[in-house]
Design a protein around this motif. Structure first.
Motif, PDB file in Angstrom:
ATOM      1  N   SER A  45     -14.050  -3.102  -7.143  1.00 18.17           N
ATOM      2  CA  SER A  45     -14.822  -2.018  -8.021  1.00 18.17           C
ATOM      3  C   SER A  45     -15.685  -1.577  -9.083  1.00 18.17           C
ATOM      4  O   SER A  45     -15.720  -0.499  -8.969  1.00 18.17           O
TER       5      SER A  45
ATOM      6  N   ILE B 121     -12.627  -1.592   3.752  1.00 15.27           N
ATOM      7  CA  ILE B 121     -11.611  -0.989   3.005  1.00 15.27           C
ATOM      8  C   ILE B 121     -10.549   0.119   3.298  1.00 15.27           C
ATOM      9  O   ILE B 121     -10.755   0.727   3.811  1.00 15.27           O
ATOM     10  N   GLU B 122      -9.036  -0.838   2.829  1.00 15.50           N
ATOM     11  CA  GLU B 122      -8.104   0.386   2.464  1.00 15.50           C
ATOM     12  C   GLU B 122      -7.726   0.625   1.456  1.00 15.50           C
ATOM     13  O   GLU B 122      -7.560  -0.011   0.056  1.00 15.50           O
ATOM     14  N   ALA B 123      -7.816   2.174   0.944  1.00 20.62           N
ATOM     15  CA  ALA B 123      -7.575   2.107  -0.415  1.00 20.62           C
ATOM     16  C   ALA B 123      -6.583   4.021  -0.558  1.00 20.62           C
ATOM     17  O   ALA B 123      -6.269   4.454   0.710  1.00 20.62           O
TER      18      ALA B 123
ATOM     19  N   GLY C 163      -9.751  -6.317  -5.188  1.00 17.96           N
ATOM     20  CA  GLY C 163      -9.804  -5.461  -5.582  1.00 17.96           C
ATOM     21  C   GLY C 163     -10.723  -5.194  -7.098  1.00 17.96           C
ATOM     22  O   GLY C 163     -11.841  -4.377  -7.045  1.00 17.96           O
TER      23      GLY C 163
ATOM     24  N   THR D 255       0.676  -1.172  -0.280  1.00 18.86           N
ATOM     25  CA  THR D 255      -0.409   0.188   0.030  1.00 18.86           C
ATOM     26  C   THR D 255       0.555   1.173  -0.045  1.00 18.86           C
ATOM     27  O   THR D 255       0.113   2.365  -0.543  1.00 18.86           O
TER      28      THR D 255
ATOM     29  N   LEU E  94     -16.058   4.250  -2.756  1.00 18.85           N
ATOM     30  CA  LEU E  94     -14.874   3.046  -3.287  1.00 18.85           C
ATOM     31  C   LEU E  94     -15.563   1.713  -4.315  1.00 18.85           C
ATOM     32  O   LEU E  94     -15.255   1.904  -5.113  1.00 18.85           O
TER      33      LEU E  94
ATOM     34  N   GLY F 270     -10.121   6.644  -6.679  1.00 18.66           N
ATOM     35  CA  GLY F 270      -9.136   6.083  -5.434  1.00 18.66           C
ATOM     36  C   GLY F 270      -8.189   4.453  -6.030  1.00 18.66           C
ATOM     37  O   GLY F 270      -9.418   3.237  -6.528  1.00 18.66           O
TER      38      GLY F 270
ATOM     39  N   ALA G 198      -5.664  -5.955  -2.517  1.00 18.97           N
ATOM     40  CA  ALA G 198      -6.079  -6.162  -3.818  1.00 18.97           C
ATOM     41  C   ALA G 198      -6.170  -7.161  -4.920  1.00 18.97           C
ATOM     42  O   ALA G 198      -6.962  -7.532  -6.006  1.00 18.97           O
TER      43      ALA G 198
ATOM     44  N   VAL H  22      -8.688   0.452  -4.580  1.00 18.09           N
ATOM     45  CA  VAL H  22      -9.163  -0.639  -3.159  1.00 18.09           C
ATOM     46  C   VAL H  22      -7.085  -0.333  -3.397  1.00 18.09           C
ATOM     47  O   VAL H  22      -7.470  -1.879  -4.022  1.00 18.09           O
ATOM     48  N   THR H  23      -6.986  -1.287  -2.468  1.00 14.64           N
ATOM     49  CA  THR H  23      -5.733  -1.559  -1.807  1.00 14.64           C
ATOM     50  C   THR H  23      -5.878  -2.592  -0.748  1.00 14.64           C
ATOM     51  O   THR H  23      -4.719  -4.346  -0.901  1.00 14.64           O
TER      52      THR H  23
ATOM     53  N   LYS I 274     -16.486   4.056   1.867  1.00 15.67           N
ATOM     54  CA  LYS I 274     -16.988   2.508   1.339  1.00 15.67           C
ATOM     55  C   LYS I 274     -16.814   1.941   0.494  1.00 15.67           C
ATOM     56  O   LYS I 274     -17.113   1.570  -0.690  1.00 15.67           O
TER      57      LYS I 274
END
Length: 479
Positions: free
Chosen positions: A148, A169-171, A144, A50, A198, A206, A113, A208-209, A195
């Motif tokens: 998305s 989510i981590e992004a 990911g 990330t 995204l 963005g 992702a 998504v990771t 969240k």
């Protein structure tokens, strides 16, 4: 094209494992899944963390270099294909492929992702759990990309789309800042739900990771049935009967026109009709139990189908007698798209309409399309429980040049089908996204309020316009 000095700056961040400008390595990733869209990219950026994604986007934003996020490159709408002018770099998430944690106790998996869907399925199974989303591209589609595009699949009836299965989510946002939202909170009332914003954004605001994904208990007992019915209306009545009798045990309910079954039997080796009677329509049903109980899943389904025969809803039926037979039933459904391609040139539509209107749409839209475009044939299959119709219009018999037919008639057929969808109160994209294929049609058919909101969100998150240009959000002048 992007100059060598700029490329070197990305190379300095990622090192030799995370950067390639070899044309032979790049070439397989510049065309879409169906081979309809083609682009050019000077390099593929492949961050391993990330933090590296953050550094890449911060640099891209500062330099004004566009990036096209890509996972398994299984988009059906050209959503992960770079532009033809070489103005964007491919940002691949495939190296970020770790399952960071998986807890049977919490029913939660935290995945990066680039994790392939089938890999998550296997890991969940080892823990006595499952991730209840599956589709034909499960061996290459990544988490990911599924997030998305808000992917659906065959289990939406019971478990919902990715929106329902993502708890956190981590992004990385376009300026390189990291949104740390992996905590799976049941209640979080801090304003806009980033969240959900995204999810389904197709990488336009963005990247998504990683994500926290909801798991469910492994299937303890299942029954798979195939039922021949006369009409889609009968199929819907059968679904409602099963729901009344079996409730949430009904996990899959797929409807298939008989000509679709015929294409599979003609083109896919080792397939055979599950029932002796060839009825106009067919239904594939799966009933799942989370615990081994009596009566069994098969006995419950057989009992419900007996009622369906008494009510005149079923003409013939078979319940799989083994796991191998159950997989054979599902193979027919999962081979429909492949069989359609083998049958000849066709235009395929992934649309949705209100469930109550789906039976009429499936028959009336097909008849109307065939009348409007003489020589074509039209039919459909889909997820009846959630209104998702895969509607196909096939070229006239003997058409040898599919691209020429699409170039000549595709635009008019697209508009005709999409107008019918909107008239039925539906959406021109059910589970494949908008990408670049449906962007102009979205601009034509969506309300001014929807278009204005999409553009405003895109501008707020990505003022420099570096994120997946030309996808999802209608361009100025469209709409």
């Amino acid at each position: 094209m992007i100059d060598t000095e700029t490329l070197q700056k990305f190379r300095d961040i990622l090192g030799p494992k995370g950067f390639t400008d070899d044309p032979d390595d790049i070439a397989p990733w510049t065309s879409d899944w169906r081979g309809r869209y083609h682009g050019t990219a000077a390099a593929i950026l492949s961050p391993a963390s990330t933090q590296e994604v953050s550094q890449v986007l911060a640099l891209a934003n500062r330099l004004g270099v566009a990036v096209v996020p890509q996972g398994g490159n299984t988009s059906m709408v050209g959503g992960a294909t770079p532009p033809m002018d070489g103005s964007a770099l491919i940002l691949s998430l495939r190296r970020m492929n770790q399952i960071r944690s998986l807890s049977a106790k919490d029913n939660l998996a935290v995945c990066e992702a680039g994790v392939i869907l089938s890999t998550l399925h296997d890991a969940a199974a080892d823990a006595g759990r499952r991730f209840p989303l599956s589709l034909g591209a499960k061996g290459s589609a990544t988490i990911g990309g599924l997030i998305s595009t808000n992917a659906g699949g065959t289990q939406v009836l019971r478990h919902g789309t990715m929106r329902a299965l993502v708890d956190g989510i981590e992004a990385v946002l376009p300026d390189g800042s990291i949104y740390e939202g992996l905590d799976a909170l049941k209640k979080d009332n801090r304003g806009y739900d980033l969240k959900q914003l995204l999810i389904g954004a197709e990488g336009t605001i963005g990247i998504v990771t990683a994500a926290s994904l909801r798991l469910v208990p492994a299937i303890a007992d299942r029954a798979v049935g195939w039922v021949g019915v006369e009409t889609p209306e009968d199929a819907l009545a059968l679904l409602r009967m099963l729901e009344s009798r079996l409730g949430g045990m009904v996990e899959g309910f797929e409807i298939i026109a008989d000509d679709g079954l015929g294409h599979v039997l003609s083109h896919i080796p080792s397939t055979r009709s599950p029932i002796e009677t060839r009825t106009p329509w067919h239904v594939l049903i799966e009933v799942d139990l989370d615990e081994q109980t009596e009566p069994s899943a098969a006995e419950r389904l057989e009992g419900a189908l007996a009622e369906a025969f008494e009510a005149g809803l079923a003409k013939d039926a078979a319940v799989a007698a083994s796991e191998a037979q159950a997989e054979a039933f599902w193979k027919i459904r999962e081979s429909l798209s492949e069989a359609e391609r083998a049958q000849g040139p066709a235009l395929q539509y992934d649309v949705s309409v209100p469930v109550a209107r789906m039976p009429a749409f499936m028959t009336q839209a097909a008849a109307a399309a065939q009348q409007a475009f003489p020589g074509t044939t039209a039919s459909s299959f889909g997820h009846l429980g959630d209104g998702n119709v895969h509607f196909h219009v096939r070229a006239p018999k003997g058409t040898s040049d599919g691209p020429a037919w699409i170039a000549a008639d595709g635009g008019r057929i697209n508009a005709f089908v999409h107008d019918a969808v909107v008239a039925a109160g539906g959406s021109i994209s059910a589970e494949h996204g908008i990408g670049q294929m449906k962007r102009t049609e979205l601009a034509r058919l969506a309300s001014p309020a929807r278009i204005a909101t999409l553009r405003a969100i895109k501008a707020a998150f990505d003022p420099r316009g570096i994120m997946n240009p030309g996808k999802l959000v209608p361009l100025d002048g469209e709409g």
